[in-house]
Write a protein that holds these residues in place. Structure first.
Motif: not given
Length: 379
Positions: A263-267, A367-378
């Motif tokens: 799965l390398k190449g993705k978060y 909510a911590a998961l969505e917050q971290k992913l938002s920091e990465i992708f948004n």
């Protein structure tokens, strides 16, 4: 007249019979500095001896049930190892007082291969002995130079052994190469660090010599080595943020091996859970929402189950709507190998891994998961 003819026939039969060598192996040769002494041929299960003639000649006739490693010597402190097959006809020559460094064997490919092996070993040993022992007042630079020289000699011999092993991989002559050592602390080839090479030898010898006690012993030893390697891999580790994510390979529900590195190449959110874990099941809707929101941007989920029952595991995947992403389990409960690799002591537990395989966060829930992913992708 009839009695005379019968007597002649009996004598001819006797003479022919005396001229026929017994069924089995023969080892002949000449040893200098051994006239009138006893020469021995031994193993754990075989022992024979004979007197060396005044001219230095000797002969052994023997029978063995299978190819065997036998030691030949006048003095047990100076012996040579021979690989003798059941009907070999070998010639061994050398100086009895320095047999290890002077012996030559002719008569079989296996025996000649081992002769070459020990000649190379003797040459390397002589090179190492030319390095002067360290002295108390020796400068560090000199000591370092000596260590580097010795290291190069051992590395060269290690490379030679690896080539020798592959050239003789279907022959029992490969076995002595696996256990050569310049000291009592370690072998040149190590069954743990050189496991793949040892495994190649094991596979080949089990196919070609399945009845050999030496091959059976190697096979049994290698099983223990593999258990040790697997145990070390599965030992709980302190997997910290910014560390390299340990790779592993575990079966998916269809029985196909799936690795984290695929799965390398993705978060990737590596999530440890189980069908019997209520907090895990409560957390699953959060994973579904995160996957639907960020998957198209390069986010993947890889769930590893600590279940014991495949049926319960698969039903939980179906019931919680988790079939969108990758799943795997070795069905070993708390002995789950990937869980032990990651030091998982309780579940749910997760690790967020970057496209290049680094851990950047742990145990993101709600909510911590969505917050971290938002920091990465948004960004």
């Amino acid at each position: 007249m009839r009695r005379f003819i019968l007597l002649i026939q009996v004598m001819l039969i006797f003479m022919v019979a005396c001229d026929v060598e017994p069924e089995g192996f023969t080892i002949r040769g000449k040893l200098s500095n051994a006239a009138g002494k006893m020469v021995f041929l031994t193993s754990d299960e075989y022992r024979d001896s004979t007197l060396v003639s005044p001219e230095g000649s000797f002969t052994f006739f023997g029978q063995i049930p299978e190819a065997e490693f036998l030691y030949l010597y006048v003095n047990p402190a100076n012996s040579v190892l021979l690989l003798v097959d059941t009907i070999d006809n070998l010639e061994v020559n050398g100086d009895a007082e320095d047999l290890f460094n002077t012996f030559e064997v002719k008569g079989s490919k296996n025996a000649e291969a081992i002769t070459e092996l020990y000649e190379k070993f003797a040459d390397r040993l002589a090179e190492l002995r030319q390095i002067a022992p360290p002295t108390p007042d020796e400068p560090d630079s000199v000591l370092l130079a000596k260590r580097e020289t010795a290291g190069k000699i051992i590395t060269n011999h290690r490379d030679y052994l690896r080539n020798y092993v592959r050239e003789n991989i279907s022959s029992l002559a490969v076995l002595p190469a696996l256990y050569q050592s310049f000291d009592t602390r370690s072998y040149v080839l190590n069954p743990e660090t050189d496991y793949e090479l040892f495994k190649e030898v094991d596979d080949s010898l089990m196919a070609n010599h399945p009845g050999s006690k030496h091959v059976k012993q190697l096979h049994a030893n290698l099983i223990e080595v593999k258990r040790k390697i697997d145990f070390e891999k599965s030992r709980p580790k302190d997997v910290t943020e910014n560390a390299e994510a340990p790779d592993f390979s575990v079966p998916d529900p269809e029985g196909n091996e799936i690795s984290l590195s695929s799965l390398k190449g993705k978060y990737v959110l590596l999530d440890f859970w189980a069908s019997w874990c209520s907090p895990c099941r409560i957390e699953n809707p959060t994973l579904v929402n995160a996957y639907e929101k960020f998957h198209s941007k390069g986010f993947e989920i890889f769930q590893v189950s600590l279940d014991k029952s495949k049926d319960a595991w698969v039903k939980a995947i179906e019931k919680d709507g988790l079939k969108k992403w990758k799943h795997a389990s070795d069905l070993k409960f708390w002995q789950c190998v990937p869980a032990r690799q990651y030091g998982v002591q309780s579940i749910p537990a997760n690790f967020l891994i970057t496209p290049d395989g680094k851990i950047i966060a742990k145990n993101l829930r709600g909510a911590a998961l969505e917050q971290k992913l938002s920091e990465i992708f948004n960004k």
